[in-house]
Design a protein around this motif. Structure first.
Motif, PDB file in Angstrom:
ATOM      1  N   LYS A   1       9.494  12.330   2.311  1.00  0.00           N
ATOM      2  CA  LYS A   1       8.459  12.073   1.317  1.00  0.00           C
ATOM      3  C   LYS A   1       7.343  11.249   1.939  1.00  0.00           C
ATOM      4  O   LYS A   1       7.574  10.425   2.811  1.00  0.00           O
ATOM      5  N   VAL A   2       6.144  11.483   1.461  1.00  0.00           N
ATOM      6  CA  VAL A   2       4.969  10.778   1.949  1.00  0.00           C
ATOM      7  C   VAL A   2       4.278  10.154   0.743  1.00  0.00           C
ATOM      8  O   VAL A   2       4.158  10.775  -0.305  1.00  0.00           O
ATOM      9  N   MET A   3       3.826   8.918   0.896  1.00  0.00           N
ATOM     10  CA  MET A   3       3.125   8.247  -0.190  1.00  0.00           C
ATOM     11  C   MET A   3       1.629   8.306   0.070  1.00  0.00           C
ATOM     12  O   MET A   3       1.172   8.075   1.187  1.00  0.00           O
ATOM     13  N   ALA A   4       0.885   8.634  -0.976  1.00  0.00           N
ATOM     14  CA  ALA A   4      -0.566   8.702  -0.886  1.00  0.00           C
ATOM     15  C   ALA A   4      -1.168   7.865  -2.011  1.00  0.00           C
ATOM     16  O   ALA A   4      -0.627   7.804  -3.110  1.00  0.00           O
ATOM     17  N   ILE A   5      -2.287   7.224  -1.702  1.00  0.00           N
ATOM     18  CA  ILE A   5      -3.040   6.446  -2.691  1.00  0.00           C
ATOM     19  C   ILE A   5      -4.406   7.103  -2.796  1.00  0.00           C
ATOM     20  O   ILE A   5      -5.081   7.291  -1.786  1.00  0.00           O
ATOM     21  N   MET A   6      -4.811   7.457  -4.023  1.00  0.00           N
ATOM     22  CA  MET A   6      -6.080   8.144  -4.201  1.00  0.00           C
ATOM     23  C   MET A   6      -6.957   7.384  -5.196  1.00  0.00           C
ATOM     24  O   MET A   6      -6.485   6.916  -6.225  1.00  0.00           O
ATOM     25  N   PHE A   7      -8.224   7.286  -4.847  1.00  0.00           N
ATOM     26  CA  PHE A   7      -9.226   6.687  -5.719  1.00  0.00           C
ATOM     27  C   PHE A   7     -10.294   7.745  -5.974  1.00  0.00           C
ATOM     28  O   PHE A   7     -10.727   8.420  -5.046  1.00  0.00           O
ATOM     29  N   TRP A   8     -10.712   7.883  -7.234  1.00  0.00           N
ATOM     30  CA  TRP A   8     -11.704   8.890  -7.573  1.00  0.00           C
ATOM     31  C   TRP A   8     -12.569   8.403  -8.713  1.00  0.00           C
ATOM     32  O   TRP A   8     -12.274   7.434  -9.377  1.00  0.00           O
ATOM     33  N   ASP A   9     -13.664   9.124  -8.912  1.00  0.00           N
ATOM     34  CA  ASP A   9     -14.525   8.900 -10.056  1.00  0.00           C
ATOM     35  C   ASP A   9     -14.891  10.260 -10.629  1.00  0.00           C
ATOM     36  O   ASP A   9     -14.292  11.271 -10.253  1.00  0.00           O
ATOM     37  N   ALA A  10     -15.887  10.309 -11.513  1.00  0.00           N
ATOM     38  CA  ALA A  10     -16.256  11.562 -12.159  1.00  0.00           C
ATOM     39  C   ALA A  10     -16.806  12.592 -11.173  1.00  0.00           C
ATOM     40  O   ALA A  10     -16.758  13.787 -11.438  1.00  0.00           O
TER      41      ALA A  10
ATOM     42  N   ILE B   1     -12.924   9.637  -3.826  1.00  0.00           N
ATOM     43  CA  ILE B   1     -13.661   8.685  -2.989  1.00  0.00           C
ATOM     44  C   ILE B   1     -12.837   8.340  -1.755  1.00  0.00           C
ATOM     45  O   ILE B   1     -13.353   8.294  -0.651  1.00  0.00           O
ATOM     46  N   LEU B   2     -11.545   8.102  -1.936  1.00  0.00           N
ATOM     47  CA  LEU B   2     -10.690   7.720  -0.816  1.00  0.00           C
ATOM     48  C   LEU B   2      -9.286   8.257  -1.042  1.00  0.00           C
ATOM     49  O   LEU B   2      -8.744   8.147  -2.140  1.00  0.00           O
ATOM     50  N   LEU B   3      -8.706   8.829  -0.002  1.00  0.00           N
ATOM     51  CA  LEU B   3      -7.309   9.245   0.002  1.00  0.00           C
ATOM     52  C   LEU B   3      -6.655   8.541   1.179  1.00  0.00           C
ATOM     53  O   LEU B   3      -7.022   8.772   2.326  1.00  0.00           O
ATOM     54  N   ASP B   4      -5.725   7.665   0.891  1.00  0.00           N
ATOM     55  CA  ASP B   4      -5.036   6.886   1.921  1.00  0.00           C
ATOM     56  C   ASP B   4      -3.577   7.333   1.956  1.00  0.00           C
ATOM     57  O   ASP B   4      -2.867   7.198   0.965  1.00  0.00           O
ATOM     58  N   ILE B   5      -3.148   7.899   3.068  1.00  0.00           N
ATOM     59  CA  ILE B   5      -1.780   8.373   3.222  1.00  0.00           C
ATOM     60  C   ILE B   5      -1.024   7.389   4.094  1.00  0.00           C
ATOM     61  O   ILE B   5      -1.435   7.104   5.216  1.00  0.00           O
ATOM     62  N   LEU B   6       0.069   6.866   3.569  1.00  0.00           N
ATOM     63  CA  LEU B   6       0.869   5.900   4.301  1.00  0.00           C
ATOM     64  C   LEU B   6       1.760   6.606   5.311  1.00  0.00           C
ATOM     65  O   LEU B   6       2.213   7.721   5.069  1.00  0.00           O
ATOM     66  N   PRO B   7       2.028   5.963   6.439  1.00  0.00           N
ATOM     67  CA  PRO B   7       2.946   6.547   7.406  1.00  0.00           C
ATOM     68  C   PRO B   7       4.326   6.749   6.788  1.00  0.00           C
ATOM     69  O   PRO B   7       4.727   6.028   5.874  1.00  0.00           O
ATOM     70  N   GLN B   8       5.051   7.735   7.300  1.00  0.00           N
ATOM     71  CA  GLN B   8       6.365   8.065   6.766  1.00  0.00           C
ATOM     72  C   GLN B   8       7.283   6.847   6.793  1.00  0.00           C
ATOM     73  O   GLN B   8       7.369   6.133   7.776  1.00  0.00           O
ATOM     74  N   GLY B   9       7.939   6.602   5.674  1.00  0.00           N
ATOM     75  CA  GLY B   9       8.888   5.503   5.574  1.00  0.00           C
ATOM     76  C   GLY B   9       8.267   4.160   5.228  1.00  0.00           C
ATOM     77  O   GLY B   9       8.978   3.199   5.006  1.00  0.00           O
ATOM     78  N   GLN B  10       6.945   4.075   5.176  1.00  0.00           N
ATOM     79  CA  GLN B  10       6.299   2.801   4.867  1.00  0.00           C
ATOM     80  C   GLN B  10       6.103   2.672   3.367  1.00  0.00           C
ATOM     81  O   GLN B  10       5.766   3.627   2.675  1.00  0.00           O
ATOM     82  N   CYS B  11       6.330   1.482   2.847  1.00  0.00           N
ATOM     83  CA  CYS B  11       6.158   1.198   1.425  1.00  0.00           C
ATOM     84  C   CYS B  11       4.859   0.433   1.220  1.00  0.00           C
ATOM     85  O   CYS B  11       4.343  -0.192   2.131  1.00  0.00           O
ATOM     86  N   ILE B  12       4.386   0.468   0.003  1.00  0.00           N
ATOM     87  CA  ILE B  12       3.169  -0.261  -0.331  1.00  0.00           C
ATOM     88  C   ILE B  12       3.530  -1.671  -0.781  1.00  0.00           C
ATOM     89  O   ILE B  12       4.505  -1.857  -1.495  1.00  0.00           O
TER      90      ILE B  12
END
Length: 98
Positions: free
Chosen positions: A22-31, A35-46
């Motif tokens: 599994k891969v964790m991704a953080i996404m920020f957007w507006d209308a 704006i930003l898609l940040d994908i964490l390395p495998q096995g890393q937690c936020i």
């Protein structure tokens, strides 16, 4: 034991395989879009420190992709996840007036 009709086909066992990581991704957007898609390395937690560094990257992405938005103000909507409610994370938007 399974009851079946004598003419039923023989049951086959499925091959067991490990699932994809599994891969964790953080996404920020507006209308207007992402704006930003940040994908964490495998096995890393936020955690709060990692989330604040992502917010730093978000600030730069807004500066590049949405000129003028930083002057008008940014509103972040968080849930109650631990990285969002940590003291370090709560101080970050206040520092930049978001």
């Amino acid at each position: 034991m399974t009851w079946k009709h004598p003419s039923s086909p023989v049951t086959r066992k499925f091959k067991v395989q490990r699932s994809a990581a599994k891969v964790m991704a953080i996404m920020f957007w507006d209308a207007k879009g992402v704006i930003l898609l940040d994908i964490l390395p495998q096995g890393q937690c936020i955690n709060a420190a990692r989330y604040c560094s992502t917010l730093d990257r978000l600030k730069e992405a807004i500066r590049r992709k949405r000129p003028g938005l930083l002057r008008r103000g940014v509103v972040l909507q968080h849930d109650n996840a631990t990285p969002h409610s940590a003291n370090l994370t709560q101080q970050w938007p206040q520092r930049y007036g978001w």
